[in-house]
Design an enzyme around this catalytic site. Structure first.
Site, short mmCIF file in Angstrom:
data_model
loop_
_atom_site.label_atom_id
_atom_site.label_comp_id
_atom_site.label_asym_id
_atom_site.label_seq_id
_atom_site.Cartn_x
_atom_site.Cartn_y
_atom_site.Cartn_z
N GLU A 119 10.17 25.75 6.47
CA GLU A 119 8.74 25.70 6.79
C GLU A 119 8.53 25.90 8.28
O GLU A 119 7.60 26.60 8.71
CB GLU A 119 8.17 24.36 6.34
CG GLU A 119 6.71 24.14 6.73
CD GLU A 119 6.37 22.67 6.90
OE1 GLU A 119 5.67 22.35 7.87
OE2 GLU A 119 6.80 21.85 6.06
N HIS A 120 9.39 25.28 9.09
CA HIS A 120 9.29 25.44 10.55
C HIS A 120 9.72 26.84 10.98
O HIS A 120 9.06 27.49 11.80
CB HIS A 120 10.19 24.41 11.24
CG HIS A 120 9.61 23.04 11.30
ND1 HIS A 120 9.32 22.39 12.48
CD2 HIS A 120 9.26 22.16 10.32
CE1 HIS A 120 8.83 21.19 12.23
NE2 HIS A 120 8.80 21.03 10.92
N GLU A 165 10.66 14.82 14.80
CA GLU A 165 9.71 14.50 13.73
C GLU A 165 10.23 13.35 12.87
O GLU A 165 9.46 12.44 12.50
CB GLU A 165 9.47 15.74 12.87
CG GLU A 165 8.44 15.56 11.77
CD GLU A 165 8.22 16.84 10.97
OE1 GLU A 165 7.51 16.77 9.95
OE2 GLU A 165 8.76 17.90 11.35
N HIS A 207 12.07 22.03 4.22
CA HIS A 207 11.24 21.67 5.37
C HIS A 207 11.68 22.42 6.62
O HIS A 207 10.86 22.85 7.44
CB HIS A 207 11.31 20.16 5.58
CG HIS A 207 10.57 19.67 6.78
ND1 HIS A 207 11.20 19.28 7.93
CD2 HIS A 207 9.23 19.53 7.00
CE1 HIS A 207 10.29 18.89 8.81
NE2 HIS A 207 9.09 19.04 8.28
#
Length: 431
Positions: free
Chosen positions: A65-66, A142, A62
């Site tokens: 992904e950023h 997040e 993840h």
């Protein structure tokens, strides 16, 4: 020198022509050419997700992904987003337990630009130290935002109860502790180990030409390591022998959030079609059994629905409901009773027909959109290892029988059900 291998897999006069090429490096390119469409959807599918992470790297997929949108030698983060949006396009990404997907949607005429931006981000990300620190803060926010959403928290509780403390049960984003601890060097090493041509599928669907896409992909993804390399070995879905049957988190919420369910089969099990029909009958819409029994007949909940998820060697079936805290025990018991009833008595012919039809219409309507077609290609190629036509998929759904539904209900729903709950109560409310 090895050569590219191209095959035409599907040629549907009512749909599109699907072609697949594997480049010498192992990079797979799949397209569906649909001349009537003026849009194009493209995605880079990477065979790595949360299930592939060691405990100390929880959240690495993840994190990447950023980071892949944060800049390359060719473009800054702002230039990456501005390039696609300047032509009215959309770009985004998501991380799952077993893959990561970066995708864009543009007009077909802007495909060369979109593929250039996508290829540049995926194959040439700098993953600079300063960008890691900036995104570390973003991801921590997040995670904090998710913790404030009880509907999200209860699903994480359920996953952990059903799949255990290993990679399958951990939060895809990682924990605040793991995200704070991971270093730029660890993320860069994770990137170079997993983002290989042999572990990547590029899919494009819409008003496109396969040969043109192939030429663009060769150029845009050229910075990836050259020469065929075996993809990294995937971690096994290590699971506890028995799921935890009750997981409760006390929160002073106005509404209780419940998930009731169990483990199922892997995505490649043919019984997923029968379970899909059963899922529609139980919680697939306003006519479903659970909606009628819990909301319409008793008014105990505003939201109640069921869903299935499938992975490499396991899966899950779950029912979600949001209700008043005082009704939580009754709603849980009603769900369990309805599941037991379908195990004992099966479903009716009318329900069988409706469950199939809901699936068929959902698939056909989705296929009118280039994004859904690209998603279909990517999932089939990366996760299933085969490309199935829509007609074949619909035929498998149509072939589901009453006996098949009864058998899958007896096999799956006769297990002890796991309950996950978030609300102003303790375990005693359910024990």
């Amino acid at each position: 020198m090895s050569r590219s291998q191209t095959r035409t897999l599907i040629d549907d006069p009512l749909g599109g022509t699907v072609r697949r090429t594997v480049l010498p490096s192992g990079l797979c390119v799949v397209t569906e050419s649909i001349p009537a469409m003026r849009s194009a959807s493209l995605g880079a599918w990477v065979g790595v997700g949360a299930r592939d992470e060691a405990p100390e790297l929880s959240g690495a997929s993840h994190f990447l992904e950023h980071l892949l949108f944060k800049g390359t030698a060719k473009r800054s983060a702002a230039e990456i987003s501005e390039a696609v949006e300047a032509v009215g396009g959309e770009s985004n990404a998501y991380t799952a337990r077993d893959h990561t997907c970066f995708y864009e949607r543009v007009l077909a005429d802007d495909l060369p630009l979109a593929l250039d931006v996508l290829g540049d981000a995926v194959s040439s990300s700098l993953i600079a130290d300063k960008d890691v620190e900036i995104e570390r803060g973003v991801i921590l926010e997040e995670i904090a935002a998710s913790a404030d959403e009880p509907a999200e928290v209860v699903h994480e509780l359920f996953n952990r109860a059903v799949f255990g403390d290993g990679p399958m049960g951990r939060d895809i984003a990682g924990t605040a502790q793991s995200v704070r601890a991971i270093t730029p060097e660890q993320i860069r090493d994770f990137y170079h180990r997993h983002y290989l041509p042999s572990n990547l599928v590029v899919c494009v669907a819409g008003g496109v030409d396969h040969d043109e896409v192939l030429k663009l992909v060769r150029d845009c993804f050229a910075p990836l390591p050259s020469g065929a390399q075996a993809p990294p070995e995937r971690r096994r879905d290590a699971l506890p022998e028995r799921p935890e049957l009750l997981s409760v988190e006390r929160e002073d919420t106005e509404q209780a959030h419940l998930v009731v369910g169990c483990r199922t089969m892997s995505r490649k099990d043919e019984r997923t079609y029968a379970l899909g029909v059963l899922n529609n009958v139980l919680g697939g819409g306003m006519s479903s059994r659970l909606f009628q029994a819990i909301r319409e007949e008793r008014g105990l909940a505003y939201t109640v629905s069921s869903s299935t998820s499938y992975f490499g060697s396991t899966g899950s079936f779950s029912v979600y409901a949001g209700c008043g805290p005082d009704n939580a025990r009754e709603v849980r018991d009603l769900v369990v009773a309805e599941l037991a009833r379908v195990v004992a008595d099966g479903i009716t012919e009318e329900e069988l027909h409706r469950g199939k039809k809901m699936y068929q219409v959902g698939v056909i309507m989705a296929m009118e959109d280039s994004s859904s077609r690209m998603d279909w290609l990517g999932r089939d190629e990366l996760l299933y290892g085969e490309l199935m036509s829509v007609d074949e998929d619909l035929a498998r759904n149509e072939a589901v029988t009453m006996d098949a539904v009864r058998a899958v209900a007896a096999d799956i729903l006769s297990q002890p059900m796991t309950t996950a709950a978030v609300g102003p109560f303790d375990r005693g409310a359910f024990e």
